[in-house]
Design an enzyme around this catalytic site. Sequence first.
Site, short mmCIF file in Angstrom:
data_model
loop_
_atom_site.label_atom_id
_atom_site.label_comp_id
_atom_site.label_asym_id
_atom_site.label_seq_id
_atom_site.Cartn_x
_atom_site.Cartn_y
_atom_site.Cartn_z
N HIS A 52 -12.18 -4.98 4.90
CA HIS A 52 -12.98 -6.31 5.25
C HIS A 52 -14.59 -6.39 4.95
O HIS A 52 -15.41 -5.98 5.58
CB HIS A 52 -12.95 -6.44 6.90
CG HIS A 52 -13.13 -7.85 7.31
ND1 HIS A 52 -14.24 -8.49 7.78
CD2 HIS A 52 -12.34 -8.85 7.69
CE1 HIS A 52 -14.31 -9.61 7.94
NE2 HIS A 52 -12.95 -9.87 8.02
N PHE A 53 -14.94 -6.53 3.81
CA PHE A 53 -13.87 -7.17 2.42
C PHE A 53 -14.56 -5.85 1.47
O PHE A 53 -15.76 -5.65 1.38
CB PHE A 53 -14.28 -8.31 2.14
CG PHE A 53 -13.98 -9.51 2.93
CD1 PHE A 53 -12.52 -9.76 3.04
CD2 PHE A 53 -14.84 -10.00 3.90
CE1 PHE A 53 -12.22 -10.82 3.99
CE2 PHE A 53 -14.26 -10.98 4.82
CZ PHE A 53 -13.01 -11.22 4.78
#
EC number: 4.2.1.59
Length: 144
Positions: A52-53
């Site tokens: 993420h991410f």
Amino acid sequence: MSEAIKDITEIMNILPHRYPFLLVDKILEVVPGEKAVGIKNVTINEPFFQGHFPGRPIMPGVLLLEAMAQVGAVAILTDERYAGKLPMFAGIDGARFRKPVLPGDQVVFEVELLKIKGSLGKARGSGKVNGELVVEAEILFALA
């Protein structure tokens, strides 16, 4: 009376959460049964940043809400009337994410307990980075 809980061991004696889900590093202030102010130091080593991410790490909004709820749980569980209870999410109202939270940020959460009736309660919380609002919500909880 307001007090601080600076030792992570003491926090772990209050909250049932453990790595990787203990999201409170320090409690700056707690008034049992009323409010708490706590800190989450966000580092690149957080396991959620793996996905993420990749290449653009941002703390997931749901984990900001979880950290806020854990600070609120300190306010609940330090009140002897609720010692030994397990506060759990029953709902979230009005959640707003104002800015992304990134590695290196320190989020200061303030949570005020609005009411507890029987086994249900409501709290209002916010999180700030460098004094800027990043998250706010009302949290509904059940005590088991």
